[in-house]
Design an enzyme around this catalytic site. Structure first.
Site, PDB file in Angstrom:
ATOM      1  N   MET A 171      23.893  66.857  42.266  1.00 15.41           N
ATOM      2  CA  MET A 171      24.866  67.344  42.634  1.00 15.41           C
ATOM      3  C   MET A 171      26.758  66.838  42.804  1.00 15.41           C
ATOM      4  O   MET A 171      27.039  67.252  43.322  1.00 15.41           O
ATOM      5  CB  MET A 171      24.562  67.105  44.732  1.00 15.41           C
ATOM      6  CG  MET A 171      25.558  67.839  45.403  1.00 15.41           C
ATOM      7  SD  MET A 171      25.130  67.870  47.426  1.00 15.41           S
ATOM      8  CE  MET A 171      23.159  67.812  47.107  1.00 15.41           C
TER       9      MET A 171
ATOM     10  N   GLU B 135      21.316  66.421  54.987  1.00 11.64           N
ATOM     11  CA  GLU B 135      21.619  65.528  54.521  1.00 11.64           C
ATOM     12  C   GLU B 135      22.704  64.447  54.562  1.00 11.64           C
ATOM     13  O   GLU B 135      21.965  63.292  54.920  1.00 11.64           O
ATOM     14  CB  GLU B 135      22.342  65.859  52.875  1.00 11.64           C
ATOM     15  CG  GLU B 135      22.642  64.342  52.412  1.00 11.64           C
ATOM     16  CD  GLU B 135      23.657  64.593  50.883  1.00 11.64           C
ATOM     17  OE1 GLU B 135      23.886  63.558  50.346  1.00 11.64           O
ATOM     18  OE2 GLU B 135      23.224  65.753  50.489  1.00 11.64           O
TER      19      GLU B 135
ATOM     20  N   GLY C 237      27.810  32.628  59.484  1.00 12.44           N
ATOM     21  CA  GLY C 237      28.240  31.898  58.518  1.00 12.44           C
ATOM     22  C   GLY C 237      27.935  32.346  56.724  1.00 12.44           C
ATOM     23  O   GLY C 237      27.911  32.979  56.545  1.00 12.44           O
TER      24      GLY C 237
END
Length: 305
Positions: free
Chosen positions: A118, A168, A265
């Site tokens: 695509m 999609e 962290g």
């Protein structure tokens, strides 16, 4: 039915995916045999008509459960999402009866895994400007496609691709929401277990406020994506609504996962913690299926702007 499916899928993930997922990450792909296991579980045939070996259901809610459960466990199912979300709609809508008889049984069994071309270098979100394709490398040297393999009508490929983009984008949005929800779950567990200055990180007011804000955003994303799911199942999800859902949910996931990583962290940068993988995996959601800038363009156009 969906909750029974969820329990089965959760058990499958714990037994078949979690113990080996790090090996898949190191290899850069899931093994081919894994897709046969997904097929045996019935994941490829949920929305396939019964006469071709599927369950004959017409809903995306089972796919939604898959997004939630894989994110919950911090794993992926490799390319199976492309196979079902991107490949199947074209077969169901465009294939002739003869083509369905040829393609769908192998689709359901996992014997054949489908993908879609695509975009290409230099095209990106400008789908109308594409000439060929490149996310995974595809080669078509000396390939001839027989006329009986043509899906739909010749020269209408772009319109077919465009018609399936809302589903999609729903999938990207739902996956992003599921990742954000999982991030809050992982982080809540981490801050309750992690002790600094003699008390759990969860005991600090900043931690409570940050996670509360994250949960509020995830709850809002859930409402948006649930509405889109109902519209998609009813065949009423418009391009603008799909764009808005993708835009909102992927931006929420970006903010939530970033804040959750911050609460880990330094450990947030270690791949042994699922938040690190979520952070990396989530970033592409604002690019694939059309960048979020393109989503804003679609929404603005729908507004008449």
């Amino acid at each position: 039915m969906r909750e029974a499916f969820r329990e089965t899928l959760r058990a499958f993930i714990e037994a078949e995916v979690v113990p080996v997922h790090d090996e898949w990450l190191a290899a850069g792909q899931a093994p081919r045999e894994f897709y046969y296991k997904l097929a045996e579980l019935g994941l490829f045939g949920i929305n396939v008509p019964e006469e071709y070996g599927g369950a004959g259901l017409d809903t995306h809610k089972f796919e939604a459960v898959q997004y939630e459960e894989t994110a919950r466990a911090g794993v992926t199912f490799g390319g199976s999402g492309v196979h079902v979300m991107l490949g199947l709609p074209y077969i169901k809508v465009l294939a002739t009866d003869e083509q369905k008889k040829c393609y769908l049984p192998k689709f359901v069994s996992g014997e054949e895994m489908w993908a879609i071309a695509m975009t290409e270098r230099g095209t990106g979100s400008d789908l109308a400007g594409m000439k060929t394709s490149d996310t995974a490398e595809l080669a078509f040297v000396d390939v001839k496609v027989p006329v009986e393999d043509l899906l739909g009508e010749e020269n209408k490929g772009f319109s077919y691709l465009d018609a399936n983009l809302p589903s999609e984008r729903w999938g990207i949005a739902y996956g992003a929401y599921a990742q954000a929800k999982a991030a809050v779950r992982f982080t809540q567990q981490y801050v309750q277990d992690r002790v600094v200055f003699g008390k759990p990180v969860a005991a600090f007011q900043n931690t409570k406020f940050e996670l509360a804000a994250c949960k509020a955003e995830v709850d809002a994303a859930e409402a948006v994506v649930d509405r889109a799911t109902e519209a998609l199942d009813a065949g009423e999800l418009t391009p603008a609504e799909a764009a808005g859902t993708k835009l909102f949910c992927t931006e929420v996931a970006h903010r939530v996962i970033d804040r959750c990583l911050q609460l880990h962290g330094g450990y947030g940068y270690m791949n042994e913690y699922p938040i690190a993988r979520l952070y990396a995996d989530n970033r592409v959601n604002r690019i694939v299926g059309g960048t979020n800038e393109i989503m804003k363009t679609i929404i603005a156009k729908d507004m008449g702007l």
